[in-house]
Motif scaffolding. Structure first.
Motif, PDB file in Angstrom:
ATOM      1  N   ARG A 164       2.145   1.222   5.907  1.00 35.97           N
ATOM      2  CA  ARG A 164       1.621   2.322   6.731  1.00 35.97           C
ATOM      3  C   ARG A 164       0.229   2.700   6.257  1.00 35.97           C
ATOM      4  O   ARG A 164       0.029   2.978   5.073  1.00 35.97           O
ATOM      5  N   ASP A 190       0.477  -1.481  -4.715  1.00 35.36           N
ATOM      6  CA  ASP A 190      -0.718  -0.700  -4.395  1.00 35.36           C
ATOM      7  C   ASP A 190      -1.807  -1.038  -5.419  1.00 35.36           C
ATOM      8  O   ASP A 190      -1.501  -1.547  -6.491  1.00 35.36           O
ATOM      9  N   THR A 218      -4.154   1.426  -6.359  1.00 33.83           N
ATOM     10  CA  THR A 218      -4.634   2.662  -6.998  1.00 33.83           C
ATOM     11  C   THR A 218      -3.522   3.275  -7.858  1.00 33.83           C
ATOM     12  O   THR A 218      -2.551   3.830  -7.326  1.00 33.83           O
ATOM     13  N   ALA A 270       0.863  -1.187   0.000  1.00 36.04           N
ATOM     14  CA  ALA A 270       0.000   0.000   0.000  1.00 36.04           C
ATOM     15  C   ALA A 270       0.901   1.239   0.000  1.00 36.04           C
ATOM     16  O   ALA A 270       0.760   2.145   0.816  1.00 36.04           O
TER      17      ALA A 270
HETATM   18  C1  LIG Z   1      -3.827   5.974   3.357  1.00 37.98           C
HETATM   19  S1  LIG Z   1      -2.975   5.464   1.912  1.00 37.98           S
HETATM   20  C2  LIG Z   1      -1.371   5.073   2.602  1.00 37.98           C
HETATM   21  C3  LIG Z   1      -0.251   5.301   1.608  1.00 37.98           C
HETATM   22  C4  LIG Z   1       1.163   5.193   2.174  1.00 37.98           C
HETATM   23  N1  LIG Z   1       1.413   3.899   2.756  1.00 37.98           N
HETATM   24  C5  LIG Z   1       1.425   6.288   3.188  1.00 37.98           C
HETATM   25  O1  LIG Z   1       1.754   5.979   4.329  1.00 37.98           O
HETATM   26  O2  LIG Z   1       1.317   7.467   2.810  1.00 37.98           O
HETATM   27  C6  LIG Z   1      -3.647   3.852   1.646  1.00 37.98           C
HETATM   28  C7  LIG Z   1      -3.203   3.178   0.348  1.00 37.98           C
HETATM   29  O3  LIG Z   1      -3.603   1.806   0.430  1.00 37.98           O
HETATM   30  C8  LIG Z   1      -3.927   1.365  -0.877  1.00 37.98           C
HETATM   31  N2  LIG Z   1      -4.703   0.124  -0.744  1.00 37.98           N
HETATM   32  C9  LIG Z   1      -5.938  -0.007  -0.230  1.00 37.98           C
HETATM   33  N3  LIG Z   1      -6.328  -1.292  -0.252  1.00 37.98           N
HETATM   34  C10 LIG Z   1      -5.294  -1.995  -0.771  1.00 37.98           C
HETATM   35  C11 LIG Z   1      -5.083  -3.382  -1.050  1.00 37.98           C
HETATM   36  N4  LIG Z   1      -6.008  -4.295  -0.761  1.00 37.98           N
HETATM   37  N5  LIG Z   1      -3.905  -3.763  -1.584  1.00 37.98           N
HETATM   38  C12 LIG Z   1      -2.954  -2.831  -1.882  1.00 37.98           C
HETATM   39  N6  LIG Z   1      -3.103  -1.508  -1.648  1.00 37.98           N
HETATM   40  C13 LIG Z   1      -4.251  -1.095  -1.097  1.00 37.98           C
HETATM   41  C14 LIG Z   1      -4.670   2.560  -1.450  1.00 37.98           C
HETATM   42  O4  LIG Z   1      -4.738   2.504  -2.854  1.00 37.98           O
HETATM   43  C15 LIG Z   1      -3.842   3.725  -0.915  1.00 37.98           C
HETATM   44  O5  LIG Z   1      -2.843   4.112  -1.834  1.00 37.98           O
END
Ligand SMILES: C[S@@+](CC[C@H](N)C(=O)[O-])C[C@H]1O[C@@H](n2cnc3c(N)ncnc32)[C@H](O)[C@@H]1O
Length: 263
Positions: A109, A72, A74, A51
């Motif tokens: 995170r 990720d 998105t 993510a």
């Molecule tokens: C709140 S952001 C956190 C981004 C980064 N880790 C940070 O700390 O800034 C959450 C991210 O999780 C990704 N995400 C959500 N569900 C996911 C999944 N099942 N597998 C991979 N990525 C996922 C979203 O696309 C998004 O980019």
């Protein structure tokens, strides 16, 4: 209401352009230092950022380790992470396209709250080497006293969140997925609620509902979060928990043990 993967990617696609400015914790270097201290990366390490979003965590590791791989769902978020990654894979965390024991370190995170659990954390433990570490960081309620109000605030601010945690939940998630020992640390992030709720993906109606929760919050919530209010704006001390687990080394086979004992 069931939240689909498409709901999650739609939400983060809307937020991608302004994501890095949407919380003070996003670019908080002190939080980054705590994460690095717990992860203890070494120059030869292969690191997986699950993510990875716009790469705010990936960039902490870029240049410090041998390889940083991001995952990720998105594209609009992850495209921004490319400069900090050796490789980006747009795929869900629940089915990581990597072999067992491939990475020295896995970090995630603010991601597990959107994932199938415990499947996603079990995948993180599967792909990390024995002796390697899985580090998960997420906002948590302080305890039962602020739980209901804080979870409501988190739900209003991000309607695609599927899981809400108390500090012990994160520790348990990492331990039950196979890590031992698991170390946890708290970190408090000071957030201006009006800035934090202006995330580009929710309506003003939700932002006003968040303010209403703060206006009517219980004394216990206000004390735990050390909430300050000035001119209708609220500042909240939000709690992060970092949980770092070590994947145990594979038990030695009986013949190895006998061989060692005879020397
Ligand atoms: C709140 S952001 C956190 C981004 C980064 N880790 C940070 O700390 O800034 C959450 C991210 O999780 C990704 N995400 C959500 N569900 C996911 C999944 N099942 N597998 C991979 N990525 C996922 C979203 O696309 C998004 O980019």
């Amino acid at each position: 209401m069931t939240i689909s993967r498409q709901d999650v990617t739609n939400h983060f696609a809307l937020r991608a352009a302004t994501y890095d400015r949407s919380s003070s914790w996003c670019t908080d270097t002190e939080l980054g230092d705590v994460l690095l201290d717990m992860a203890a990366p070494k120059p030869g390490d292969r690191v997986l950022d699950v993510a990875c979003g716009t790469g705010l965590v990936s960039r902490l590791f870029a240049g410090r380790v041998a390889e940083v791989v991001g995952v990720d769902v998105t594209e609009e978020m992850a495209d921004q992470a490319r400069p900090y990654l050796d490789r980006l894979v747009v795929t869900p965390a629940e089915h990581l396209p990597f072999a067992d024991d491939e990475f020295d370190l896995v970090v995630c995170r603010q991601g597990v709250q959107f994932m199938d659990l415990p499947a996603a954390v079990e995948e993180m433990v599967r792909v990390v080497k024995p002796g390697g570490r899985v580090v998960i960081i997420n906002l948590c309620a302080y305890d039962e006293q602020d739980r209901d109000e804080y979870f409501e605030i988190l739900r209003l601010r991000n309607p695609v969140r599927r899981h809400f945690f108390l500090p012990s939940d994160l520790e348990e998630l990492v331990r039950k997925a196979g890590c031992d020992p698991v170390e946890t640390r708290p970190y408090v992030s000071v957030e201006d609620v009006d800035v934090w709720s202006d995330n580009g993906a929710i309506e003003e109606e939700n932002r006003e509902a968040i303010r209403a929760v703060y206006r009517g919050a219980s004394p216990e919530f206000l004390a735990l979060h050390a909430v300050r209010e000035a001119d209708g704006r609220f500042v909240d001390n939000m709690l992060f928990v970092l949980a770092a687990g070590t994947k145990p080394s594979a038990p030695r086979s009986g013949s190895e043990e006998n061989h060692g004992a005879s020397e």
